[in-house]
Design a protein around this motif. Structure first.
Motif, mmCIF file in Angstrom:
data_model
loop_
_atom_site.group_PDB
_atom_site.id
_atom_site.type_symbol
_atom_site.label_atom_id
_atom_site.label_comp_id
_atom_site.label_asym_id
_atom_site.label_seq_id
_atom_site.Cartn_x
_atom_site.Cartn_y
_atom_site.Cartn_z
ATOM 1 N N THR A 68 0.825 -1.216 0.000
ATOM 2 C CA THR A 68 0.000 0.000 0.000
ATOM 3 C C THR A 68 0.853 1.257 0.000
ATOM 4 O OG1 THR A 68 -1.773 -1.151 1.197
ATOM 5 C CG2 THR A 68 -1.799 1.253 1.244
ATOM 6 N N ILE A 75 -3.691 -1.191 -4.986
ATOM 7 C CA ILE A 75 -4.226 -0.968 -3.634
ATOM 8 C C ILE A 75 -5.589 -1.630 -3.492
ATOM 9 C CG2 ILE A 75 -5.109 0.793 -2.050
ATOM 10 C CD1 ILE A 75 -2.920 2.670 -3.080
ATOM 11 N N ALA A 97 -9.723 0.689 0.886
ATOM 12 C CA ALA A 97 -8.688 0.798 -0.144
ATOM 13 C C ALA A 97 -8.886 2.060 -0.983
ATOM 14 C CB ALA A 97 -8.718 -0.441 -1.038
ATOM 15 N N PHE A 125 -6.285 5.306 -1.425
ATOM 16 C CA PHE A 125 -5.828 5.828 -2.712
ATOM 17 C C PHE A 125 -6.222 7.289 -2.894
ATOM 18 C CE2 PHE A 125 -6.685 6.773 -7.187
ATOM 19 C CZ PHE A 125 -5.408 6.604 -7.695
#
Length: 523
Positions: free
Chosen positions: A18, A129, A141, A145
């Motif tokens: 990540t 991600i 997620a 991002f």
């Protein structure tokens, strides 16, 4: 290269993946804005005109937007890990070469290649991600991002301004090199490729589709970047490239729908939520990039703020998203429908645009801008997270990379359209307001005559002759008219953008999603 059926990760491995993807997304977006504050230095050091040096920005945008739609196909063709690592390496190498460039053509060429490398970083980072988290954590997620999407552009003007004030322009490119090398090593070590079908032989590759995509996007991006500067359709090149972009778009759509192995899978847009998310991503890019573009432009050109102060304002208010995003995500997790969240965000953004148009004065201070922009980010962040939640909620895992490419491309194109249209709008409205203000100036008006006489006397008291003093007084009056007309133009821009977003609210409620999918994506 090892391929796996699922690439959901857990524990420290997921954390590292990540952070690596976030770093790459931030680097890509950072370079879209960090150069803007260095244009004056580049102009002086490389002996270029403003028109020539603007190619440093234009070339990067063209390379960026051309590649974004192809990222999904390239990942399948070469394997995601290899493609992502190669893109980071190209981006890093070209950053080094940009810093070493000795002329504007050389710098623009390396910026184009840097944009090619950077185009993969954004969409592929989002895919990495998103797919590293299980379906029930996909909303988290998206949140992670989107934080990268905010932080990158926010840090650009501030870091760029500091480097220009204290060091020299090559450093704005060199700072990418160590971070890029670290990202390459982490990618090769930790990121895995999902199991794809066998890659196509060279004879089956959609070369015509690649050519049409590059022709369409490259022509369109040039028109948007250079349109106002070249007076739009009075320029033959702009007309030619506009026609090329239109014809190229028609041929590209025909090719991709009829080709057995398309470079861009347009069929994924049959998913109603993704199609809607793509359209709203364009609108978001238009309003977000456009309104962000206005702030440093107004504060520097009208309020005479130094570049560092303008960059600091944008940076601090943008970073407020790191607090606002988790709050918005909690609302989605609590069961609030993304449609309600998006419509509320658009209404908040409309109210903010109206407020922004009211606060613009020749004396507006840092603190006033700060709190108004904080309010603006509440609306934008609600919109952005809702778009992701709607667009990806009903996609299959194999479709996520295609969806990320579409939303990323349309967001970038929306930003390009926004900046181009806003720039033109300001220029045209400025001329209109100036003519209107001048029509109200009457040579026989006692108030105006008194002001001109007082100004003339002030110049005469400084030792200027009578005729020169009168000329200076009229020039000063003209400067006041220009400043007022420009101020009114900026106010008009905010009102138009605000009503654009408000007009989108009714259409949001036509969106429908599977209840289970929507809830799953909200977590």
């Amino acid at each position: 290269m090892k391929q796996v059926d699922t690439i959901v990760e857990y524990g420290m491995r997921r954390v590292i993946i990540t952070l690596t993807a976030m770093l790459c997304a931030i680097l890509e977006l950072l370079d879209t804005t960090i150069v803007n504050v260095a244009l004056n230095d580049l102009q002086g050091n490389l002996g270029a005109t403003l028109s020539e040096v603007s190619w440093v920005v234009t070339a990067y945008g063209i390379g960026n937007v051309i590649l974004i739609p192809m990222t999904s196909w390239l990942s399948r063709q070469f394997g995601r890990r290899n493609y992502f690592a190669a893109s980071i390496l190209l981006f890093t190498l070209c950053s080094l070469l940009c810093g070493m460039a000795g002329s504007i053509p050389e710098l623009a060429f390396f910026r184009f290649l840097q944009g090619i490398g950077g185009g993969a970083l954004l969409a592929t980072s989002q895919t990495i991600i998103t797919e590293s988290y299980p379906i029930e954590k996909r909303g988290t997620a998206n949140l992670i991002f989107m934080m990268s999407v905010i932080v990158g552009p926010a840090m650009g003007p501030l870091i760029g301004g500091y480097i220009i004030d204290h060091y020299s322009w090559p450093l704005i490119f060199y700072i990418n090199v160590p971070l890029g090398l670290i990202a390459v090593l982490l990618t090769l070590q930790y990121i895995r490729s999902p199991r794809y079908d066998n890659k196509l032989p060279a004879a089956d590759v959609d070369w015509l589709g690649i050519f049409l995509l590059a022709l369409m996007i490259g022509s369109l991006q040039y028109v948007l970047e250079k349109g106002q500067e070249e007076d739009w359709f009075s320029n033959r090149i702009i007309i030619t490239l506009s026609i090329t972009a239109g014809v190229g778009a028609i041929l590209f759509i025909w090719r991709e729908l009829s080709c057995s192995h398309p470079i861009v899978s347009l069929k994924v847009l049959r998913n109603r939520n993704l199609a809607a998310g793509t359209i709203f991503s364009f609108i978001y890019g238009f309003g977000s990039y456009g309104s962000t573009f206005i702030v440093p432009l107004f504060t520097q050109s009208q309020l005479n703020w130094p570049a560092t102060d303008a960059g600091l304002l944008v940076c601090l208010t943008s970073l407020s998203s790191l607090v606002i995003f988790p709050l918005t995500n909690k609302l989605l997790k609590s069961g609030v429908k993304p449609q309600y969240m998006m419509s509320a965000g658009m209404f908040i953004f409309f109210v903010n645009c109206y407020m922004s148009s009211r606060i613009l004065t020749p004396e507006t201070g840092f603190q006033t801008f700060f709190w108004v922009l904080i309010f603006r980010y509440f609306g934008l962040n609600m919109i952005l997270l809702s778009i992701s939640s709607i667009a990806f909620s009903t996609l299959q895992t194999r479709e996520i990379s295609d969806g990320a490419a579409f939303t990323g491309m349309t967001r970038q194109l929306g930003g390009s359209f926004g900046i181009a249209i806003i720039t033109t709008f300001i220029v045209r409205r400025n001329m209109l307001h100036r003519d209107r203000l001048l029509s109200h100036l009457n040579a026989d008006d006692p108030g105006m005559l008194t002001r001109l006489q007082q100004t003339t006397q002030a110049f005469r008291a400084q030792g200027f002759p009578e005729d020169v003093s009168a000329g200076h007084a009229h020039k000063l009056l003209d400067m006041v008219v220009i400043k007022q007309s420009t101020l009114l133009s900026y106010m008009d821009v905010y009102i138009v953008i605000g009503f654009l977003f408000l007009s989108c609210v009714p259409f949001i409620y036509f969106l429908k999603s599977g209840k289970a999918a929507a809830v799953a994506d909200a977590h």
